[in-house]
Design a protein around this motif. Structure first.
Motif, short mmCIF file in Angstrom:
data_model
loop_
_atom_site.label_atom_id
_atom_site.label_comp_id
_atom_site.label_asym_id
_atom_site.label_seq_id
_atom_site.Cartn_x
_atom_site.Cartn_y
_atom_site.Cartn_z
N MET A 149 69.51 70.68 -49.21
CA MET A 149 70.94 70.64 -48.68
C MET A 149 71.61 69.51 -49.58
O MET A 149 73.01 69.62 -49.62
CB MET A 149 71.03 70.31 -47.28
N LEU A 150 70.78 68.40 -49.97
CA LEU A 150 71.87 67.38 -50.77
C LEU A 150 71.55 67.40 -52.11
O LEU A 150 71.92 66.68 -52.66
CB LEU A 150 70.92 66.06 -50.39
N GLY A 151 71.21 68.76 -52.60
CA GLY A 151 71.29 68.99 -54.13
C GLY A 151 70.16 68.10 -54.95
O GLY A 151 70.26 68.08 -56.16
N ILE A 152 69.02 67.83 -54.26
CA ILE A 152 67.75 67.15 -55.09
C ILE A 152 66.69 68.15 -55.24
O ILE A 152 66.25 68.87 -54.54
CB ILE A 152 67.28 66.03 -54.31
N PRO A 153 66.64 68.61 -56.56
CA PRO A 153 65.66 69.41 -57.03
C PRO A 153 64.15 69.29 -56.39
O PRO A 153 63.60 68.39 -56.61
CB PRO A 153 65.66 69.53 -58.53
N VAL A 154 63.87 70.30 -55.53
CA VAL A 154 62.32 70.49 -55.25
C VAL A 154 61.37 71.01 -56.13
O VAL A 154 61.69 72.13 -56.72
CB VAL A 154 62.11 71.03 -53.85
N THR A 155 60.29 70.19 -56.62
CA THR A 155 59.77 70.81 -57.89
C THR A 155 58.27 71.21 -57.46
O THR A 155 57.49 71.98 -58.06
CB THR A 155 59.36 69.86 -58.90
N GLY A 156 57.78 70.77 -56.10
CA GLY A 156 56.39 71.52 -55.58
C GLY A 156 56.26 70.96 -54.17
O GLY A 156 57.11 70.08 -53.80
N TYR A 157 55.28 71.28 -53.60
CA TYR A 157 54.64 70.89 -52.19
C TYR A 157 53.41 71.15 -52.04
O TYR A 157 52.73 72.17 -52.61
CB TYR A 157 55.54 71.51 -51.16
N THR A 158 52.78 70.45 -51.24
CA THR A 158 51.22 70.50 -50.85
C THR A 158 51.16 70.17 -49.39
O THR A 158 51.87 69.45 -48.93
CB THR A 158 50.23 69.74 -51.57
N LEU A 159 50.29 70.76 -48.72
CA LEU A 159 49.90 70.48 -47.27
C LEU A 159 48.82 69.90 -46.87
O LEU A 159 48.52 69.90 -45.77
CB LEU A 159 50.24 72.17 -46.66
N SER A 160 47.93 69.44 -47.84
CA SER A 160 46.72 68.81 -47.53
C SER A 160 46.48 67.72 -48.87
O SER A 160 46.99 67.94 -49.56
CB SER A 160 45.85 69.70 -47.33
N ALA A 161 45.61 66.84 -48.49
CA ALA A 161 45.00 66.16 -49.42
C ALA A 161 44.33 66.88 -50.54
O ALA A 161 44.24 66.47 -51.81
CB ALA A 161 44.30 64.84 -48.82
N TRP A 162 43.41 67.90 -50.22
CA TRP A 162 42.99 68.66 -51.23
C TRP A 162 43.62 69.60 -52.04
O TRP A 162 43.40 69.49 -53.52
CB TRP A 162 41.80 69.68 -50.28
N GLU A 163 44.88 69.90 -51.62
CA GLU A 163 45.84 70.49 -52.24
C GLU A 163 46.52 69.80 -53.38
O GLU A 163 46.66 69.77 -54.62
CB GLU A 163 46.87 71.30 -51.57
N ALA A 164 46.77 68.20 -52.92
CA ALA A 164 47.30 67.42 -53.63
C ALA A 164 46.39 67.08 -54.95
O ALA A 164 46.88 66.78 -55.88
CB ALA A 164 47.71 66.11 -52.73
N TRP A 165 45.13 66.87 -54.54
CA TRP A 165 44.20 66.33 -55.40
C TRP A 165 44.08 67.56 -56.65
O TRP A 165 44.07 67.13 -57.70
CB TRP A 165 42.65 66.10 -54.74
N LYS A 166 44.00 68.87 -56.27
CA LYS A 166 44.00 69.65 -57.20
C LYS A 166 44.97 69.87 -58.37
O LYS A 166 45.03 70.17 -59.31
CB LYS A 166 43.91 71.18 -56.48
N GLN A 167 46.42 69.37 -57.77
CA GLN A 167 47.52 69.19 -58.56
C GLN A 167 47.71 67.93 -59.28
O GLN A 167 48.91 67.57 -59.71
CB GLN A 167 48.84 69.53 -57.50
N GLY A 168 46.70 67.13 -59.01
CA GLY A 168 46.92 65.75 -59.85
C GLY A 168 47.58 65.00 -59.12
O GLY A 168 47.89 63.76 -59.34
N GLN A 169 47.88 64.93 -57.74
CA GLN A 169 48.70 64.22 -57.02
C GLN A 169 47.93 63.12 -56.40
O GLN A 169 46.75 63.20 -55.85
CB GLN A 169 49.79 64.68 -56.08
N SER A 170 48.60 61.98 -55.81
CA SER A 170 47.75 60.85 -55.05
C SER A 170 48.13 60.96 -53.60
O SER A 170 49.17 61.89 -53.16
CB SER A 170 48.00 59.51 -55.35
N GLY A 171 47.44 60.42 -52.79
CA GLY A 171 47.79 60.56 -51.12
C GLY A 171 47.29 61.90 -50.45
O GLY A 171 46.65 62.70 -51.04
N GLN A 172 47.97 62.40 -49.46
CA GLN A 172 47.80 63.28 -48.66
C GLN A 172 48.42 64.59 -48.85
O GLN A 172 48.62 65.81 -48.18
CB GLN A 172 47.72 63.10 -47.09
N GLY A 173 49.43 64.50 -49.91
CA GLY A 173 50.20 65.67 -50.13
C GLY A 173 51.63 65.56 -49.72
O GLY A 173 51.94 64.51 -49.27
N GLY A 174 52.40 66.44 -49.81
CA GLY A 174 54.00 66.25 -49.51
C GLY A 174 54.63 67.44 -50.74
O GLY A 174 54.16 67.93 -51.35
#
Length: 227
Positions: free
Chosen positions: A87-112
């Protein structure tokens, strides 16, 4: 060693101690707690030396994932970030819903939800940011908390989100007395946006539950706005 890894070590010590105390009363074989302790310590060791602190997070998040309420909270929290960013015009490039999904995508933390925050980063580097950009990102950071409040009437997540907002304010030289004021103000802004676009939010939650692609999520939001 990460805090999560230290927590796993503490859990293993607690399990072994508890088994020694109560095991004889329940005819519990010493092999059971020993195996559980060995498994947890193995995860902690792998976490420290191979996964850079992510293994413990993945394990704890996996355990929490057995709770339907936990899974619901995650998707509602992240959908809040996604919708408000859209709604605020900030581009969303991806999302994850678990730490495992985040790890597979090379992200830190629990996802988001991941954003294209290059404009924000470039302005923070020079310690000067436009009020409009700051307000937009602060509102997006508080949107997960706002979503949880609306859906569940309380908040369990959002610690990292608050830290992002406070970190940005710190770089820009704001005093600590401003932090809580900003947190409340932008949480209210996000809450209002979610309430005004509730049907779009619910549609997005359903799409994210099904792990819809970013493109499909955007298409769903466009469809809802045109209805």
């Amino acid at each position: 060693m990460s805090q999560t890894t230290l927590n796993l070590v503490a859990i293993s010590i607690f399990l072994m101690t508890l088994s020694v105390l109560v095991g004889p009363f329940f005819n519990l074989s010493p092999a059971v707690p020993a195996l559980a302790t060995f498994t947890i310590l193995g995860i902690a060791t792998l976490d420290s030396f191979s996964l850079q602190g992510k293994g413990g997070t993945i394990f704890v998040d996996w355990i929490a994932g057995f709770s339907k309420e936990h899974r619901d909270r995650i998707v509602h929290h992240e959908a809040g970030h996604f919708l408000v960013a859209y709604m605020l015009g900030i581009p969303v490039t991806g999302y994850t819903l678990s730490a495992w999904e985040a790890w597979k995508q090379g992200q830190s933390g629990q996802g988001g939800v991941s954003f294209d925050d290059s404009e924000l980063a470039s302005q923070l580097e020079v310690g000067k940011i436009s009020a409009q950009i700051l307000d937009r990102y602060c509102t997006v950071w508080m949107a997960g908390i706002a979503a949880e409040t609306l859906v569940f009437n309380n908040v369990e997540g959002g610690f990292d989100d608050k830290n992002k907002l406070i970190g940005a304010l710190t770089v820009l030289g704001f005093s600590e007395s401003v932090y809580q004021q900003k947190l409340r103000f932008h949480a209210l802004q996000a809450k209002t946006l979610l309430q005004e676009n509730w049907s779009s939010y619910e549609a997005l939650v359903n799409a994210m539950r099904q792990r819809a692609s970013i493109e499909d999520c955007h298409a769903e939001l466009k469809l809802q706005r045109h209805d």
